[in-house]
Design an enzyme around this catalytic site. Structure first.
Site: not given
Ligand code: NAP
Ligand code: MN
Length: 263
Positions: A159, A45, A146
């Site tokens: 998601t 993603d 805050r």
């Molecule tokens: P990453 O650290 O690889 O992303 C974290 C996980 O989120 C990966 O497993 C990614 O899938 C998955 N993901 C991304 N978009 C998603 C969606 N719309 N629905 C479900 N899962 C999703 O970083 P990245 O690949 O650059 O992705 C950035 C995204 O990570 C941000 O937009 C945010 O949504 C998410 N994120 C989540 C957290 C958390 O849950 N605590 C914290 C920071 C960011 P893939 O492995 O297929 O890339």
């Protein structure tokens, strides 16, 4: 047909992109990195987020297709062993075009205004202190936040980070944005609703941070550092992202397969 291809850069994704190019060439498709009709992303993603931002100025002309090389993706819904089936369908049938809402973010700072589009979410955190921000909905003060941060997501982003924060999963046919809190501190002065809030398309919210705070501003996978921010306005964007769906894969099936598994 003209297409552009982005891959995650790991060995498997690179091998698949070579395979994709040779199958596509045999079908008479042409690579066009400047003005493609189809943008193919091979990876996760996160790779599709990068592809989206590369072509975010051409959303009216471009349809996206995601192929995943890890676990099932939300945006990447073709598997690595399905390339020839996908190319066959691309060559022989018209896909269904599915459109998903995006988030429009406008940041006003001492330096002026800047605008961003997010496919997943906008994230606000403070660099070296607790984030303190007023939240307004439709120009009325709503709450004084805050805590660690605020995440405002799209339906398809619901998601992602939003879900980890206890936000609701929203079907992407609903044109909405969702405000979720990261560890809010609640007392008599700083009081937030505590649950996430979902706004419809014709509403907007403004976040007013402390002017002197150094902020982390996240747009999907990218993070900027900014200071002197006077306000941030978020609303459902007027434009959408288009996916070319060559076979159905309903959103709730994706949610089930990603988070629950076989029932
Ligand atoms: P990453 O650290 O690889 O992303 C974290 C996980 O989120 C990966 O497993 C990614 O899938 C998955 N993901 C991304 N978009 C998603 C969606 N719309 N629905 C479900 N899962 C999703 O970083 P990245 O690949 O650059 O992705 C950035 C995204 O990570 C941000 O937009 C945010 O949504 C998410 N994120 C989540 C957290 C958390 O849950 N605590 C914290 C920071 C960011 P893939 O492995 O297929 O890339
Ligand atoms: Mn990733």
């Amino acid at each position: 047909m003209k297409y552009a291809l982005l891959d995650r850069g790991d060995r498997l994704s690179r091998a698949l992109s070579e395979e994709f190019h040779s199958l596509a060439k045999a079908k008479g498709f042409q690579v066009d990195d400047q003005s493609p009709e189809i943008v193919v992303s091979i990876g996760g993603d996160g790779t599709l987020l990068q592809a989206f931002h590369r072509f975010e100025d051409q959303l009216e002309q471009v349809s996206f297709i995601g192929i995943h090389t890890g676990h099932l993706g939300f945006y990447a819904d073709w598997k690595k062993d399905e390339l020839s089936e996908l190319l066959h369908l691309m060559a022989t049938s018209e896909p269904r075009k599915v459109q998903y809402p995006l988030l429009h973010v406008e940041i006003t700072s001492r330096e002026g205004k800047s605008k961003y589009l997010a496919l997943n979410e906008f994230t606000l955190k403070s660099v070296d202190s607790t984030l303190v921000s007023a939240v307004h909905i439709n120009d009325e003060p709503f709450e004084m936040f805050r805590g660690d941060g605020i995440v405002i997501s799209t339906p398809t982003g619901s998601t992602g980070y939003n879900k980890s924060l206890g936000g609701a999963v929203i079907h992407p046919s609903l044109e909405a944005l969702q405000i979720a809190e990261i560890a809010s501190i609640n007392n008599r002065i700083y009081r937030t609703l505590g649950s996430s809030v979902i706004l419809p398309k014709h509403h907007h919210c403004d976040i007013v941070p402390n002017l002197d705070d150094e902020l982390f501003i996240g747009i999907d996978h990218q993070v900027l550092q900014m200071s002197g921010v006077t306000s941030i306005t978020c609303k459902v964007a007027d434009c959408k992202i288009t996916f070319a769906r060559h076979r159905p894969f309903p959103f709730w099936n994706r949610v089930r397969e990603a988070f629950i598994g076989s029932v």
